[in-house]
Design a protein around this motif. Structure first.
Motif, PDB file in Angstrom:
ATOM      1  N   HIS A 162       0.991  -1.273  -0.031  1.00  0.00           N
ATOM      2  CA  HIS A 162       0.181   0.255   0.035  1.00  0.00           C
ATOM      3  C   HIS A 162       0.870   1.162  -0.137  1.00  0.00           C
ATOM      4  CE1 HIS A 162      -3.913  -2.126   0.989  1.00  0.00           C
ATOM      5  NE2 HIS A 162      -2.882  -3.080   1.521  1.00  0.00           N
ATOM      6  N   TYR A 199      -5.548   8.139   6.196  1.00  0.00           N
ATOM      7  CA  TYR A 199      -5.528   7.295   5.228  1.00  0.00           C
ATOM      8  C   TYR A 199      -4.966   5.744   5.679  1.00  0.00           C
ATOM      9  CZ  TYR A 199      -6.916  10.835   1.820  1.00  0.00           C
ATOM     10  OH  TYR A 199      -7.767  11.795   1.219  1.00  0.00           O
ATOM     11  N   LEU A 243      -6.948   2.491   6.832  1.00  0.00           N
ATOM     12  CA  LEU A 243      -6.582   1.149   6.303  1.00  0.00           C
ATOM     13  C   LEU A 243      -6.404   0.178   7.357  1.00  0.00           C
ATOM     14  CD1 LEU A 243      -5.484  -0.734   3.661  1.00  0.00           C
ATOM     15  CD2 LEU A 243      -3.356   0.151   4.137  1.00  0.00           C
ATOM     16  N   LYS A 269      -7.845  -3.440   8.664  1.00  0.00           N
ATOM     17  CA  LYS A 269      -6.939  -4.841   8.605  1.00  0.00           C
ATOM     18  C   LYS A 269      -6.684  -5.569   9.818  1.00  0.00           C
ATOM     19  CE  LYS A 269      -5.756  -4.755   4.048  1.00  0.00           C
ATOM     20  NZ  LYS A 269      -6.167  -5.517   3.090  1.00  0.00           N
TER      21      LYS A 269
END
Ligand SMILES: Nc1ccn([C@@H]2O[C@H](COP(=O)(O)OP(=O)(O)OP(=O)(O)O)[C@@H](O)[C@H]2O)c(=O)n1
Ligand SMILES: Nc1nc2c(ncn2[C@@H]2O[C@H](COP(=O)(O)OP(=O)(O)O)[C@@H](O)[C@H]2O)c(=O)[nH]1
Length: 252
Positions: free
Chosen positions: A216, A229, A233, A237
């Protein structure tokens, strides 16, 4: 899965039987790496991730410095390279780092500074399965400005920036009060070579992680703008149960 010969903890929910015949469910563990050129904010962002998600932050640079301070065989060897401004060879880095990771079978962690070469990435790959790799993509001018303003407390590795996160007392570490220093290789004249070197070394590693579907990339000039961001993310996860390392849940 972390493979260390004797113990094998799967990288997903697993069960083991305890002495009293109870099963303990091991929460899902999470292993990640953060990559980026010098000054891209790896240290700053890993610190935030470690706090927000209660992961153990592993810094290969700190680990090398600890080994040098403790005069271990690998530390003494590593010092001879660092003193000359060189990267520590792969076999020394893996000898230092992999046993440390093997001790971490029950912890979720985020690694900063390793792997730096494809050989290190392959060695890491044979030890554990990574869940995610964060790659920071920051413009050259930004890196130059940040590094010329970076001050470090050498004993702890704590990092300051005179504009972004200045120490409480100018030139002094917040915790110990000891003097801060600037690295010679943070000076603009050393930066071009360091960046070129980073790009050459990182490309095959990034390609490897891309092919595994775990890469990423985040681009920008300000950590505070990138952070939301990364935060969102990771929130998708990292299961809430693994945010405090291995959970042991009795199951009759
Ligand atoms: N995989 C690694 C990690 C560290 N080192 C050595 O340990 C030193 C300190 O590492 P680190 O704290 O990561 O510092 P920097 O190289 O200054 O990295 P950055 O500017 O990206 O934070 C490096 O310069 C390098 O000599 C290495 O050779 N190989
Ligand atoms: N001005 C500014 N400085 C930052 C920002 N993010 C990090 N820094 C500083 O930039 C320098 C490099 O960051 P660091 O986390 O050490 O990067 P690393 O070399 O990738 O580990 C440090 O002095 C940080 O305090 C930012 O968004 N703006």
């Amino acid at each position: 899965m972390l493979r260390n010969g004797t113990a094998s903890v799967r990288n997903d929910t697993d069960t083991v039987r305890g002495v009293a015949g109870y099963k303990w469910r091991m929460a899902k563990l999470f292993r990640a790496v953060i990559m980026g050129p010098p000054g891209s904010g790896k240290g700053t962002i890993s610190e935030r991730i470690a706090q927000r998600f209660a992961l153990t932050r592993l810094s290969s640079g700190d680990f090398v410095r600890e080994n040098i301070a403790a005069n271990t065989d690998a530390g003494v060897l590593a010092k001879t390279y660092i003193e000359r401004g060189l990267l520590v060879p792969d076999h020394v880095m893996t000898r230092l780092l992999l046993p440390r990771l093997e001790e971490m079978t029950r912890h979720s962690w985020l690694m900063d500074g390793f792997p730096r070469t494809l050989a290190q990435a392959k060695a890491l790959n044979s030890t554990c399965d990574l869940d995610l790799v964060i790659s920071l993509n920051i413009p050259y001018e930004t890196l130059k400005e940040r590094l010329s303003d970076r001050w470090i407390h050498p004993a702890s590795g704590r990092v300051y920036n005179m504009g972004f996160n200045p120490p409480h007392v100018q030139g002094r570490d917040d915790i110990s009060g000891e003097p801060l220093i600037q690295h010679d290789d943070d000076k603009p004249e050393a930066l071009v070579a360091r960046l070129r070197h980073y790009k050459d070394m990182a490309k095959p590693i990034i390609d490897l992680y891309k092919s595994k579907g775990i890469l990423h990339t985040f681009s920008g000039t300000e950590t505070d703008r990138i952070w939301p961001y990364i935060n969102s993310l990771l929130s998708t996860k990292i299961p809430s149960t693994s945010q405090t390392d291995t959970q042991r849940i009795p199951m009759p």
